[in-house]
Design an enzyme around this catalytic site. Structure first.
Site, short mmCIF file in Angstrom:
data_model
loop_
_atom_site.label_atom_id
_atom_site.label_comp_id
_atom_site.label_asym_id
_atom_site.label_seq_id
_atom_site.Cartn_x
_atom_site.Cartn_y
_atom_site.Cartn_z
N HIS A 115 -28.63 9.91 12.60
CA HIS A 115 -28.89 8.60 13.20
C HIS A 115 -29.46 8.70 14.62
O HIS A 115 -29.65 7.69 15.28
CB HIS A 115 -27.61 7.75 13.24
CG HIS A 115 -27.01 7.50 11.89
ND1 HIS A 115 -27.73 6.95 10.85
CD2 HIS A 115 -25.77 7.73 11.39
CE1 HIS A 115 -26.96 6.86 9.77
NE2 HIS A 115 -25.76 7.33 10.08
ZN LIG Z 1 -22.61 9.18 6.95
#
Ligand SMILES: [Zn+2]
Length: 292
Positions: A115
């Site tokens: 992320h």
């Molecule tokens: Zn994850």
């Protein structure tokens, strides 16, 4: 077998925080007891991070000057130790990659921080270890084209932001359709799985996705072996059994290893009892060991 770990850099967290900081030490102890040789991951130099991440973002991370919004998005409280640990987590993937290039497969008992994008650090992910490692391998002339197989249950938005526009990289993400992150950035191939997807359906979707991904030529592959598609995971929404996750790892690694060196990283795992996550991760280590 050898593997990399940075579990000694434990970040301070408030009581009851969802980030499973204990899994790193427990996994390292468990596989060390099984005879795996552990290397301590070294912190990567900031210049190597700058090859991938926005310089202003890096300056805010380094100086503890992330905005309130950025800190909330990251989900971890800033500390010098957090930054040190993040740099070492990337270093572990670099170590595992060097090992993979020499021996065919390498593993970091951490990393998979998918992320983290060029311009953002969110969802517990400070730096994108896979993208930084690839940039480093390219700078050293050791690899150019890369395949990323991301089987963490969450979509790999940071990796997609960095590698999506890159013609020499192919990013595949298999994830829960109704799961974080809710604002997506498209990977080269995204496979959205319905909540409650079980072993058979998952493995069929994985096999189809790999048929597409393996049409891409690559010098190195990265496998994010997330433990969070497990049926008991707090953040997962899918329903894979531990046997199903093992079958997933075997399927991916048996198809990737004949083609190119493979770097295996942990990514997420949020079982209510951290030992379940550790058991799933340890099973991945066993498969890597059988291929080492
Ligand atoms: Zn994850």
């Amino acid at each position: 077998m050898e593997a990399w770990s940075h579990d000694r850099w434990r970040i301070p967290l408030p009581e009851g925080h969802k980030f499973p900081i204990d899994k790193y030490e427990r996994l390292r102890r468990r596989v060390e007891a099984d005879g795996v040789v552990i290397h301590q991951s070294e912190p990567v130099p900031w210049e190597w991070l700058e090859a991938v991440h926005d310089a202003d973002l890096l300056a805010r991370i380094r100086d503890g000057a992330m905005t309130v919004r950025e800190q909330r998005g990251l989900g971890l409280p800033w500390s010098e130790l957090l930054v040190e640990r993040g740099r070492r987590s990337v270093g572990g993937t670099l170590g595992a990659a060097a090992h993979a290039l020499a021996h065919g497969i390498g593993m970091n008992l951490g990393g998979g921080t998918h992320h983290a994008g060029r311009t953002f650090a969110r969802g517990y992910c400070l730096f994108n270890d896979v993208a930084v490692t690839l940039a480093r391998l390219r700078a050293e002339g050791r690899a150019r084209r890369a395949l990323v197989v991301d089987c963490d249950v969450h979509q790999g938005d940071g990796t997609a932001q960095i590698l999506g526009p890159d013609p020499d990289a192919f990013a595949l993400s298999l994830h829960g359709a109704r799961n974080y992150p809710f604002e997506r950035i498209a990977s080269d191939l995204d496979v959205d799985l319905a909540s409650g997807t079980g072993d058979d359906e998952y493995l069929a979707a994985l096999s189809d996705a790999l048929d597409t991904a393996l049409a891409f030529d690559f010098d190195v592959a990265f496998y994010l072996a997330g433990a969070d598609p497990w049926e008991g995971d707090r953040l997962g929404r899918l329903s894979l059994t531990k046997a199903g996750l093992r079958a997933r790892d075997e399927h991916v690694l048996h198809r990737l290893t004949p083609r190119a060196p493979v770097v295996v990283v942990l990514a997420g795992g949020y079982a209510p009892d951290v030992d379940d996550t550790v058991e799933i991760n340890a099973a991945t280590v066993d498969i890597v060991r059988s291929l080492s």
